[in-house]
Structures are given as C-alpha cells and as structure tokens.
Write an enzyme that holds these catalytic residues in place. Structure first.
Site, PDB file in Angstrom:
ATOM      1  N   TYR A 143      -8.770  -1.224  -6.498  1.00  0.00           N
ATOM      2  CA  TYR A 143      -9.594  -2.430  -6.615  1.00  0.00           C
ATOM      3  C   TYR A 143     -11.084  -2.089  -6.637  1.00  0.00           C
ATOM      4  CZ  TYR A 143      -6.046  -6.079  -5.866  1.00  0.00           C
ATOM      5  OH  TYR A 143      -4.999  -6.952  -5.995  1.00  0.00           O
ATOM      6  N   LYS A 192       3.541   5.749  -2.830  1.00  0.00           N
ATOM      7  CA  LYS A 192       4.252   6.244  -4.010  1.00  0.00           C
ATOM      8  C   LYS A 192       3.999   7.748  -4.063  1.00  0.00           C
ATOM      9  CE  LYS A 192       6.643   5.590  -7.794  1.00  0.00           C
ATOM     10  NZ  LYS A 192       8.069   5.169  -7.785  1.00  0.00           N
ATOM     11  N   ASP A 224       8.472   1.027  -4.610  1.00  0.00           N
ATOM     12  CA  ASP A 224       9.532   0.372  -5.396  1.00  0.00           C
ATOM     13  C   ASP A 224      10.742   0.078  -4.512  1.00  0.00           C
ATOM     14  OD1 ASP A 224       9.830   3.147  -5.215  1.00  0.00           O
ATOM     15  OD2 ASP A 224      10.565   3.427  -7.271  1.00  0.00           O
ATOM     16  N   ASP A 248      -1.092  -6.150  -2.027  1.00  0.00           N
ATOM     17  CA  ASP A 248      -1.242  -7.385  -2.805  1.00  0.00           C
ATOM     18  C   ASP A 248       0.114  -7.831  -3.330  1.00  0.00           C
ATOM     19  OD1 ASP A 248      -2.562  -9.454  -4.307  1.00  0.00           O
ATOM     20  OD2 ASP A 248      -2.280  -8.215  -6.096  1.00  0.00           O
ATOM     21  N   ASP A 252       2.914 -11.007  -1.732  1.00  0.00           N
ATOM     22  CA  ASP A 252       3.413 -12.154  -2.503  1.00  0.00           C
ATOM     23  C   ASP A 252       4.936 -12.208  -2.440  1.00  0.00           C
ATOM     24  OD1 ASP A 252       0.813 -12.813  -3.380  1.00  0.00           O
ATOM     25  OD2 ASP A 252       1.512 -13.276  -5.406  1.00  0.00           O
TER      26      ASP A 252
END
Ligand code: IPM
Ligand code: MG
Length: 356
Positions: A143, A192, A224, A248, A252
């Site tokens: 970001y 990851k 994942d 982020d 959600d």
C-alpha cells in the site's frame, strides 16, 4: 467531568448517516457514564476533494492530531473514480493512516449469537462465541511501497512493491502477541513465505519474537490456505497477524462469517493513545442517502474507541451489550430475517440508544 474531543470524519456515501447514528449512541453513553464529548468535524475523501481540491487537507490532519480520537465513516464514490492516482478519495484514507502513524489495525470478527442465521456459514462450523481478532499491518507493505509505470520496448507496464523492514514487522507482531496473551494465547501469522521474500523475513521475525512469549502457541499459515481455513474451520483461530494487503482481504472474508460486512468494527492504533475508529466496510454509494445502511459497525467502532483509546471500558461494554440486545429483535435490511422488525439506519441508531 472528563471531557473528550473526537474528530469526526464522516466522509462519503453512507458515511454521514452511519456516523450520525454512532454519535447519537456515544452521546447517550456519555451521559449515562458521566463524561462529556465534544466533536470536531473535518473533511476527508471525496467531500474533501470537492471542498479543498485534495482528499486529505492539512486542516483535517491537524484536527485529528489535536483530538483524543478519530471517528471515520467511509470514503469513495463514482464521482471521484477518474481522479488521478494519489488524488482519489482512498488516498485520503491511506494518508491519514500514515500521517497519524496508525500502524496497527485491529479487526475483530465476532459473531453475535442472534445473528448466526444471517451468516452464510453453517451453524456447526461457526460453533459458539466465535471471536477472531485480525491484526493487520496498516502503514507499510504494498500500500505504501514504491510504485510506478513505465514502458519496455513500447509496452506499458506498472508495478507496486511489497517491502517490510524488521522494525515494521516487529512492532505489529508485538501488538498481536500482546493481544494473544490477553485472549486465547494462540497466534496465527499469515504470509506467503513459499513465494515472497518479504514474507520469509516476516516469518523469521515472528519466530524470533515467539521466544519472548513462550505461553503463546504460534503457527504460520500461507494466505491462500488461511482464506480457505476461515470458512472451513474458523474456530481454530484466535489472533491472526498479517500484512497490510493480506489483512485487507482476509478481514472482508471474515466479516461474512459474522453475517454482514455491516457488522465489523475496527481500531487503527499508533504507538501513542490516539486511535482512528471506523467500520471495515466502504461507502456503499448505491445505498447512500436511503437511510437503509447498517450503522452497527460504526456504533461498535465507538465501543472500541471507548475501550482502546479513552479508557472507558464499561461504557464500551455497554454499547456492545446494547447492540447484541438490539439484534435479537431489530434488523436493518442487510441482516433481516423473518420474524424480526425491519428498521432503517436511523431507527437502528435510536433503538440502540434506548438499550444503553
Ligand atoms: C479497508 C478499505 C481500504 C483499504 C480502502 C478503501 C483503501 O478496503 O479499510 O479495508 O484497502 O485499506
Ligand atoms: Mg478493505
């Protein structure tokens, strides 16, 4: 009487209507628990672009810095979608996170018992009292990393960079370990590391720090897999710590377990006391101004503010209890189910006030 100053950043879309409800609830709570709140409104996002020509005017930063806490609605909308990069409403949000040094974003995914049916996940998978705390790094990573565009032999390209220093990783991971110590003493670090170098540094840092917290059970999970585990067996999680972008996305996803994205609050904290509190959902332009948005995530964000920044634990708890009680009978359209009373955004705010 104790007096708190709150910077009020309503923002765009449903921002103003949900913040209005949260303010109502905070006023009633203040009266009941014997403290006073003064509000200092300021513009951020699209409305700031309209009024100041930029999504985060200096005056907004100054007002936030001179407040005890910041309450934010949401930013963004189609009207400003064609703004150049760095001048979009979302840059105002990233800008205020950066300007206030709000590196730790706490996103609790809890399920209120009366809402279990609203969750798309089966009852037996959710279990009882599901309570996951997602700790998202908020001022670093892709970001905030170097980005740009160029051209290779006439072919345009663009890039964004994921970069984390040990310092940035340590300070967010410490927040997560400290929270885990106060909760179920279990920490899942999500990365990851099978692909990304920044994730490998993240993992090494977590392992090194784990020695300082021998009571906390630490495990690592690829992002994942974590996305899959959240819907397969969410009960396995206590505290999750992860990077800006993974947090982020996962927050959600986790919000849907709790029935609606309209239910999830968040706290963004710096190393000091100042915090910014906002629902995790966006500005929902499609329903803005219709008085049908769910104000509970913003109301619950006020509860977090009372607990984390203002030291008013009981008052924060009273709001959480009132929300839980309200959900037994009253529902906004996003979480409506047969047999309940369907209410508007403002009616929900009013009803929660009666339960404080
Ligand atoms: C969030 C939002 C923001 C983010 C957007 C609006 C920039 O999705 O707070 O989760 O990506 O951080
Ligand atoms: Mg998001």
């Amino acid at each position: 009487m104790k007096q708190y100053k709150i910077a009020l950043l309503k923002g765009d879309g449903i921002g103003p209507e949900i913040v209005e409800q949260a303010v109502k609830v905070l006023d009633v709570t203040a009266k009941k628990f014997g403290f006073a709140v003064e509000y200092d409104p300021a513009d951020i996002g699209g409305i700031a672009i309209d009024n100041y020509g930029e999504p985060l005017p200096q005056i907004t930063i100054d007002k936030c810095k001179s407040s005890d806490s910041v309450l934010l609605g949401a930013v963004g909308g189609a009207k400003w979608d064609n703004q150049p990069s760095g001048k979009r409403p979302e840059s105002g949000l990233l800008g205020i996170r950066g300007a206030l040094g709000l590196f730790a974003n706490l996103r609790p995914a809890v399920i209120f018992e009366p809402l279990k049916k609203a969750s798309p996940i089966k009852d037996d998978i959710i279990g009882d009292n599901l309570d996951i705390m997602i700790v998202r790094e908020l001022t670093g990573g892709i970001y905030f990393g170097e980005r740009g565009r160029g051209e290779d032999d006439g072919m345009p390209y663009a890039y964004d960079t994921e970069k984390y220093s040990v310092y940035e990783i340590e300070r967010i991971v410490r927040v997560a370990f400290d929270l885990a110590m106060k909760r179920g003493k279990k920490l899942t670090s999500v990365d990851k590391a099978n692909v990304l170098e920044s994730s490998r540094l993240w993992r090494e840092t977590v392992n090194r720090m784990a020695k300082e917290y021998p009571e906390v059970e630490v495990n690592h999970m690829y992002v994942d897999n974590c996305a899959m585990q959240l819907v397969r067996n969410p009960k396995q999680f206590d505290v999750i710590v992860t990077s800006n972008i993974f947090g982020d996305i996962l927050s959600d996803e986790a919000s849907m377990i709790s029935g609606s994205i309209g239910m999830l609050a968040s706290a963004s904290l710096s190393s000091g006391k100042l915090g910014l509190y906002e629902p995790i959902h966006g500005s929902a332009p499609d329903i803005a101004g219709k008085n049908i948005a769910n104000p509970l995530a913003t109301i619950l964000s006020v509860a977090m503010m009372l607990k984390y920044s203002l030291g008013e634990q009981q008052a924060g708890q009273a709001i959480e209890n009132a929300v839980s009680k309200a959900l037994e009978t009253h529902r906004t359209p996003d979480i409506y189910e047969d047999g309940k009373i369907k209410v508007s955004c403002s009616e929900m705010g009013d009803y929660v006030c009666t339960l404080i």
